[in-house]
Design a protein around this motif. Structure first.
Motif, PDB file in Angstrom:
ATOM      1  N   ALA A 271     -17.207   7.492   7.652  1.00  0.00           N
ATOM      2  CA  ALA A 271     -16.825   8.965   7.687  1.00  0.00           C
ATOM      3  C   ALA A 271     -17.237   9.761   6.323  1.00  0.00           C
ATOM      4  O   ALA A 271     -17.797  10.839   6.435  1.00  0.00           O
ATOM      5  CB  ALA A 271     -15.530   9.173   8.009  1.00  0.00           C
ATOM      6  N   ASN A 272     -17.205   9.128   5.308  1.00  0.00           N
ATOM      7  CA  ASN A 272     -17.611   9.564   4.029  1.00  0.00           C
ATOM      8  C   ASN A 272     -18.883   9.665   3.934  1.00  0.00           C
ATOM      9  O   ASN A 272     -19.746  10.488   3.214  1.00  0.00           O
ATOM     10  CB  ASN A 272     -17.054   8.670   2.938  1.00  0.00           C
ATOM     11  CG  ASN A 272     -17.033   9.630   1.395  1.00  0.00           C
ATOM     12  OD1 ASN A 272     -16.628  10.754   1.425  1.00  0.00           O
ATOM     13  ND2 ASN A 272     -17.639   9.043   0.388  1.00  0.00           N
ATOM     14  N   ALA A 273     -19.614   8.629   4.366  1.00  0.00           N
ATOM     15  CA  ALA A 273     -21.105   8.536   4.470  1.00  0.00           C
ATOM     16  C   ALA A 273     -21.866   9.707   5.259  1.00  0.00           C
ATOM     17  O   ALA A 273     -22.715  10.512   4.589  1.00  0.00           O
ATOM     18  CB  ALA A 273     -21.701   7.361   5.120  1.00  0.00           C
ATOM     19  N   VAL A 274     -21.279   9.912   6.474  1.00  0.00           N
ATOM     20  CA  VAL A 274     -21.634  11.279   7.118  1.00  0.00           C
ATOM     21  C   VAL A 274     -21.276  12.332   6.277  1.00  0.00           C
ATOM     22  O   VAL A 274     -22.044  13.334   6.326  1.00  0.00           O
ATOM     23  CB  VAL A 274     -21.002  11.017   8.540  1.00  0.00           C
ATOM     24  CG1 VAL A 274     -21.096  12.341   9.273  1.00  0.00           C
ATOM     25  CG2 VAL A 274     -21.272   9.932   9.409  1.00  0.00           C
ATOM     26  N   ARG A 275     -20.118  12.489   5.651  1.00  0.00           N
ATOM     27  CA  ARG A 275     -20.032  13.635   4.986  1.00  0.00           C
ATOM     28  C   ARG A 275     -20.988  13.875   3.885  1.00  0.00           C
ATOM     29  O   ARG A 275     -21.200  15.299   3.574  1.00  0.00           O
ATOM     30  CB  ARG A 275     -18.608  13.393   4.256  1.00  0.00           C
ATOM     31  CG  ARG A 275     -17.924  14.706   3.515  1.00  0.00           C
ATOM     32  CD  ARG A 275     -16.980  14.449   2.700  1.00  0.00           C
ATOM     33  NE  ARG A 275     -17.181  13.502   1.489  1.00  0.00           N
ATOM     34  CZ  ARG A 275     -17.663  13.821   0.245  1.00  0.00           C
ATOM     35  NH1 ARG A 275     -17.896  15.112  -0.128  1.00  0.00           N
ATOM     36  NH2 ARG A 275     -17.865  12.754  -0.505  1.00  0.00           N
ATOM     37  N   ARG A 276     -21.541  12.978   3.377  1.00  0.00           N
ATOM     38  CA  ARG A 276     -22.561  12.977   2.339  1.00  0.00           C
ATOM     39  C   ARG A 276     -23.931  13.297   2.900  1.00  0.00           C
ATOM     40  O   ARG A 276     -24.846  13.635   2.133  1.00  0.00           O
ATOM     41  CB  ARG A 276     -22.702  11.779   1.708  1.00  0.00           C
ATOM     42  CG  ARG A 276     -21.370  11.462   0.648  1.00  0.00           C
ATOM     43  CD  ARG A 276     -21.289  10.108  -0.110  1.00  0.00           C
ATOM     44  NE  ARG A 276     -22.754  10.066  -0.868  1.00  0.00           N
ATOM     45  CZ  ARG A 276     -23.025   8.988  -1.689  1.00  0.00           C
ATOM     46  NH1 ARG A 276     -22.234   8.222  -1.856  1.00  0.00           N
ATOM     47  NH2 ARG A 276     -23.940   9.189  -2.308  1.00  0.00           N
ATOM     48  N   GLY A 277     -24.178  13.657   4.329  1.00  0.00           N
ATOM     49  CA  GLY A 277     -25.265  13.784   4.939  1.00  0.00           C
ATOM     50  C   GLY A 277     -26.227  12.607   5.445  1.00  0.00           C
ATOM     51  O   GLY A 277     -27.143  12.992   5.764  1.00  0.00           O
ATOM     52  N   ILE A 278     -25.508  11.450   5.494  1.00  0.00           N
ATOM     53  CA  ILE A 278     -26.002  10.407   5.852  1.00  0.00           C
ATOM     54  C   ILE A 278     -26.109  10.434   7.307  1.00  0.00           C
ATOM     55  O   ILE A 278     -24.907  10.181   7.845  1.00  0.00           O
ATOM     56  CB  ILE A 278     -25.942   9.150   5.196  1.00  0.00           C
ATOM     57  CG1 ILE A 278     -26.024   9.148   3.696  1.00  0.00           C
ATOM     58  CG2 ILE A 278     -26.525   8.094   6.046  1.00  0.00           C
ATOM     59  CD1 ILE A 278     -25.504   7.856   2.959  1.00  0.00           C
ATOM     60  N   THR A 279     -26.955  10.031   8.125  1.00  0.00           N
ATOM     61  CA  THR A 279     -26.966   9.805   9.614  1.00  0.00           C
ATOM     62  C   THR A 279     -26.746   8.377   9.686  1.00  0.00           C
ATOM     63  O   THR A 279     -27.451   7.477   9.124  1.00  0.00           O
ATOM     64  CB  THR A 279     -28.381  10.111  10.264  1.00  0.00           C
ATOM     65  OG1 THR A 279     -28.494  11.510  10.234  1.00  0.00           O
ATOM     66  CG2 THR A 279     -28.226   9.778  11.655  1.00  0.00           C
ATOM     67  N   VAL A 280     -25.735   8.041  10.403  1.00  0.00           N
ATOM     68  CA  VAL A 280     -25.190   6.714  10.552  1.00  0.00           C
ATOM     69  C   VAL A 280     -25.025   6.303  12.040  1.00  0.00           C
ATOM     70  O   VAL A 280     -24.689   6.942  12.855  1.00  0.00           O
ATOM     71  CB  VAL A 280     -23.723   6.382  10.172  1.00  0.00           C
ATOM     72  CG1 VAL A 280     -23.204   4.999  10.268  1.00  0.00           C
ATOM     73  CG2 VAL A 280     -23.652   6.634   8.417  1.00  0.00           C
ATOM     74  N   LEU A 281     -25.700   4.963  12.529  1.00  0.00           N
ATOM     75  CA  LEU A 281     -25.690   4.660  13.624  1.00  0.00           C
ATOM     76  C   LEU A 281     -25.221   3.156  13.822  1.00  0.00           C
ATOM     77  O   LEU A 281     -25.283   2.268  13.062  1.00  0.00           O
ATOM     78  CB  LEU A 281     -27.249   4.524  14.157  1.00  0.00           C
ATOM     79  CG  LEU A 281     -28.016   5.671  14.186  1.00  0.00           C
ATOM     80  CD1 LEU A 281     -29.005   5.757  12.954  1.00  0.00           C
ATOM     81  CD2 LEU A 281     -29.038   5.671  15.314  1.00  0.00           C
ATOM     82  N   PHE A 282     -24.487   3.043  14.822  1.00  0.00           N
ATOM     83  CA  PHE A 282     -23.810   1.727  15.133  1.00  0.00           C
ATOM     84  C   PHE A 282     -24.003   1.172  16.539  1.00  0.00           C
ATOM     85  O   PHE A 282     -23.812   2.074  17.391  1.00  0.00           O
ATOM     86  CB  PHE A 282     -22.268   1.765  14.851  1.00  0.00           C
ATOM     87  CG  PHE A 282     -21.694   1.300  13.561  1.00  0.00           C
ATOM     88  CD1 PHE A 282     -21.833   0.065  13.024  1.00  0.00           C
ATOM     89  CD2 PHE A 282     -21.407   2.255  12.626  1.00  0.00           C
ATOM     90  CE1 PHE A 282     -21.227  -0.409  12.030  1.00  0.00           C
ATOM     91  CE2 PHE A 282     -21.276   2.002  11.004  1.00  0.00           C
ATOM     92  CZ  PHE A 282     -21.200   0.453  11.036  1.00  0.00           C
ATOM     93  N   ALA A 283     -24.432  -0.057  16.732  1.00  0.00           N
ATOM     94  CA  ALA A 283     -24.528  -0.184  18.108  1.00  0.00           C
ATOM     95  C   ALA A 283     -23.460  -0.617  18.759  1.00  0.00           C
ATOM     96  O   ALA A 283     -22.218  -0.886  18.402  1.00  0.00           O
ATOM     97  CB  ALA A 283     -25.414  -1.838  18.190  1.00  0.00           C
ATOM     98  N   ALA A 284     -23.241  -0.560  20.063  1.00  0.00           N
ATOM     99  CA  ALA A 284     -22.137  -0.841  21.023  1.00  0.00           C
ATOM    100  C   ALA A 284     -22.603  -1.625  21.992  1.00  0.00           C
ATOM    101  O   ALA A 284     -23.310  -1.572  22.881  1.00  0.00           O
ATOM    102  CB  ALA A 284     -21.545   0.364  21.611  1.00  0.00           C
ATOM    103  N   GLY A 285     -22.363  -2.912  21.856  1.00  0.00           N
ATOM    104  CA  GLY A 285     -22.844  -3.971  22.943  1.00  0.00           C
ATOM    105  C   GLY A 285     -22.029  -5.199  23.066  1.00  0.00           C
ATOM    106  O   GLY A 285     -21.129  -5.473  22.357  1.00  0.00           O
ATOM    107  N   ASN A 286     -22.490  -6.285  23.856  1.00  0.00           N
ATOM    108  CA  ASN A 286     -21.978  -7.607  24.025  1.00  0.00           C
ATOM    109  C   ASN A 286     -20.640  -7.568  24.305  1.00  0.00           C
ATOM    110  O   ASN A 286     -19.931  -8.427  24.087  1.00  0.00           O
ATOM    111  CB  ASN A 286     -22.495  -8.322  22.681  1.00  0.00           C
ATOM    112  CG  ASN A 286     -23.789  -8.588  22.172  1.00  0.00           C
ATOM    113  OD1 ASN A 286     -24.644  -7.734  22.726  1.00  0.00           O
ATOM    114  ND2 ASN A 286     -24.014  -9.455  21.540  1.00  0.00           N
TER     115      ASN A 286
END
Length: 409
Positions: A271-286
């Motif tokens: 959440a803090n990385a996103v606040r800093r303007g970084i686009t964050v991606l996480f996989a949802a799988g398996n």
């Protein structure tokens, strides 16, 4: 060797006390009601803590505005935090040896107690995708990189217009990045940074990161990619690696993994990385979810982009891949996963994309039971040798190092 190394060096996450008095603790849902900055410590707090731990002889491995990762000998950790921290085997994962850390008792910082909200033993991580599975039927079609990824992503028009990722700084948090002939042949710009000093940046023992990087670089071949290596074969450190990624101040952080059991502090880091303007991606799988009792947890922090899977058949028909996960978040009510999807195989086997990987790595050894290659000579998942026979010799020679060409012959 890995076990002996981490028996001599434990790892801990230190969470500073926030300036507002808010604490995330074990309830990440608080991020739905409070902004990430409300959990930040007062200015200078992280520096004071990091300096104090360093003076005691601990290694400050990674640090952000909301957390610090430290490592040190068990006796030193016991002196500073009250109890030693040592590796234990995860008894629920049977097909491979996986270790994580456990403390002998409650942890509390002896230094600057008033500045520390909590001290946590970090959770381990697990990779999503590139499963060790039998090959597809002979009449099925593998996807090849980079051309099929470009086609399915609709990136060809952008590439033709000169949009190929130039100037975009991407950090991938994964198991490492092997110097594969595939990457060299396409001129990809990559570097590797270890999340912890005890990790070797020159190897990718599991092979997952090398594979995932090839998929990302297929679509954005001119991006500047830094791999933050979060794992060796039996240990992994997702929080430390994510913190290290944030320290690099990229435009994008890509994560194709989840955690073994819940890791609340990771949500605050995201959440803090996103606040800093970084686009964050996480996989949802398996088959993973964020159900609080689940062993395999995917990460669905609000405002991060969760990625599922779509299978595209030879006739172009698209369907949701049953190997990927789709769920309503248990941690964040109202959150539905995934937000978007990429190419993915289907049950029961899952093989779909031909990925480059480190020869002899964990995934290469697993697949050798099915694809006909020796356990230490493959370097592709699935079956390198079967795909190579379909390629013209001049194509292969033009894209591989001399060593790989000799191996192909």
């Amino acid at each position: 060797m890995e076990l002996a190394r981490f028996e001599r060096c434990g790892v801990l996450t230190v969470v500073p006390r926030s300036a507002t008095g808010l604490a995330l603790g074990d309830d990440p849902a608080l991020l739905l009601r409070h902004r990430a900055q409300e959990f930040l410590p007062a200015p200078g707090t992280v520096d004071r803590l990091a300096d104090a731990y360093a003076r005691e002889g601990l290694d400050v491995e990674a640090r952000t505005e909301v957390g610090i990762t430290v490592s040190g000998a068990p006796a030193l950790l016991a002196e500073v935090f009250g109890h030693p921290v040592r590796p234990v085997r995860n008894k629920y994962i049977r097909e491979t040896v996986r270790h994580e850390f456990a403390a002998a008792g409650p942890l509390r910082s002896r230094l600057h107690t008033e500045l520390v909200a909590e001290v946590r033993v970090p959770r381990a991580g697990f990779e999503l995708g590139v499963d060790a599975t039998p090959p597809l039927p002979r009449d099925a079609r593998y996807l090849r990189l980079p051309e099929d990824a470009v086609r399915l992503a609709g990136a060809g028009r952008s590439h033709a217009a000169g949009v190929r990722g130039d100037g975009v700084r991407v950090v991938m948090v994964d198991t490492g990045l092997y110097d594969h002939p595939h990457h060299r042949a396409h001129g990809y710009r990559t570097t590797v940074v270890p999340a912890l000093s005890a990790l070797d940046p020159a190897v990718d023992e599991r092979g997952h990161g090398t594979a995932m990087s090839a998929l990302l670089l297929a679509v954005a071949p001119r991006a500047d990619l830094t791999m933050v290596k979060m794992a060796c074969e039996s240990f992994s450190f997702p929080v430390a690696a994510f913190q290290r990624a944030v320290e690099l101040a990229p435009d994008v952080i890509s994560c194709s993994w989840g955690t073994l059991r819940a890791e609340p502090h990771l949500h605050l880091e995201v959440a803090n990385a996103v606040r800093r303007g970084i686009t964050v991606l996480f996989a949802a799988g398996n088959g993973s979810t964020d159900r609080r009792t689940a062993m395999f947890q995917s990460v669905a922090t609000p405002d991060a982009i969760t990625v599922g899977g779509v299978h595209v058949g030879p006739d172009g028909h698209r369907q949701a891949a049953d190997l990927a996960s789709s769920y309503r978040s248990d941690v964040f009510p109202g959150r539905r996963v995934p937000d978007l999807s990429g190419p993915c195989g289907t049950l029961p086997h899952g093989d779909y994309v031909v990925f480059p990987t480190q020869p002899g790595c964990m995934f290469d050894r697993r697949n050798s039971a099915y694809d006909g290659t020796a356990p230490t000579t493959g370097g592709w998942c699935p079956a390198e040798h079967r795909e190579r026979r379909r390629m013209r010799p001049e194509w292969w020679r033009s894209r591989c190092s001399r060593a790989s060409a000799r191996a192909a012959r």
